[in-house]
Design an enzyme around this catalytic site. Structure first.
Site, mmCIF file in Angstrom:
data_model
loop_
_atom_site.group_PDB
_atom_site.id
_atom_site.type_symbol
_atom_site.label_atom_id
_atom_site.label_comp_id
_atom_site.label_asym_id
_atom_site.label_seq_id
_atom_site.Cartn_x
_atom_site.Cartn_y
_atom_site.Cartn_z
ATOM 1 N N TYR A 107 -5.660 2.573 1.498
ATOM 2 C CA TYR A 107 -5.442 2.435 0.064
ATOM 3 C C TYR A 107 -4.684 3.685 -0.390
ATOM 4 C CZ TYR A 107 -6.428 2.025 -4.959
ATOM 5 O OH TYR A 107 -6.307 1.944 -6.333
ATOM 6 N N ASP A 149 -3.249 -1.833 0.621
ATOM 7 C CA ASP A 149 -2.506 -1.645 -0.620
ATOM 8 C C ASP A 149 -1.798 -0.305 -0.480
ATOM 9 O OD1 ASP A 149 -1.515 -1.273 -3.123
ATOM 10 O OD2 ASP A 149 -3.450 -1.330 -4.172
ATOM 11 N N HIS A 252 -4.381 -8.438 -7.386
ATOM 12 C CA HIS A 252 -3.668 -8.582 -6.116
ATOM 13 C C HIS A 252 -4.011 -9.918 -5.471
ATOM 14 C CE1 HIS A 252 -2.493 -4.226 -5.465
ATOM 15 N NE2 HIS A 252 -3.387 -4.113 -6.444
#
Length: 261
Positions: A107, A149, A252
């Site tokens: 992340y 991500d 998302h």
């Protein structure tokens, strides 16, 4: 044996446990990598996921922010955690499958609103994090998959308007260059774009849009990369766009790819 991997920024695993269960039930990936879990590890609803067959969980967590987790219905070994920039933030975890593939779940920091590292410490942190990732990749990452991500949409067709987003954090040239250095230094291929080489492709749509699907002002922030020895199955990558429209969704959508080493 093939292995299907899914990556998804869930934006609170406890708040959205219902749709995690729905995805596991309807799509049944072998491994689900979550980001922005926003939960201490001991508060993740692991029993609910184990009841669906996902009894192997490796995670790192902070209360209320960041956090990453890997849920697997295949046996996995905890392959360790890297803390970049010495922040202590829970932004990476990894597992090793029985076939020897290591999956790294990241992340990457969002970077705030101002794309100026001198004026915006969050943007400076993002660039430092990416620089640390590139140095880590140069250590040698054979038989590895990077998912997560990564908070950067690298290509012109990875955003709804290249011209309008050139100075918006997540699509600035300095970020795109830094992300490409991470990818190339580690020897990973962007398997999603290998499979879907042409056309606009998004995995994130802002909550601010009243009708996100009609406006379609998205960005491809979520990625799956792999070294050639992981056996990426050509044509297997996909973005499950419709999940963005589920009840109480994340902003998302999940991204999938299959491997058969």
């Amino acid at each position: 044996m093939s292995v299907t991997i899914c990556t998804w920024n869930i934006n609170s695993v406890r708040l959205r446990a219902d749709i995690v269960e729905r995805l596991l039930t309807e799509e049944a990936p072998d491994v689900l990598c979550l980001q922005e879990t926003k939960s201490p590890v001991d508060k993740i609803p692991a029993d609910r996921f184990a009841a669906l067959g996902y009894s192997h969980i490796v995670a790192e967590g902070n209360k209320g922010y960041n956090g990453v987790a890997i849920l697997s219905r295949l046996p996995v070994e905890n392959a360790g955690t890297r803390t970049f920039c010495d922040t202590g933030h829970a932004r990476h975890c990894s597992v090793r499958l029985e076939n020897g593939i290591t999956i790294h779940n990241f992340y990457v920091p969002a970077g705030g609103d101002e794309p100026d590292p001198d004026a915006n410490p969050k943007f400076a942190h993002k660039l430092e994090f990416l620089d640390n990732m590139a140095a880590w990749g140069r250590e040698g990452q054979a038989k590895s998959i990077v998912v997560g991500d990564l908070n950067i949409a690298p290509r012109e067709d990875d955003v709804w308007s290249h011209k309008q987003l050139l100075k918006v954090v997540s699509h600035t040239p300095v970020e795109v260059e830094a992300l490409e250095k991470v990818r190339s230094d580690g020897g990973w291929a962007d398997v999603v774009r290998d499979d879907i080489p042409e056309g606009r492709l998004f995995s994130w749509w802002s909550y601010r849009s009243k009708d996100w699907s009609a406006a379609d002002k998205g960005r491809r922030l979520d990625h799956i990369w792999a070294t050639p020895d992981t056996g990426h199955v050509a044509g297997s990558a996909r973005v499950l766009r419709e999940v963005r429209g589920w009840e109480k969704p994340s902003d998302h959508a999940p991204v999938f790819a299959t491997f058969a080493p």
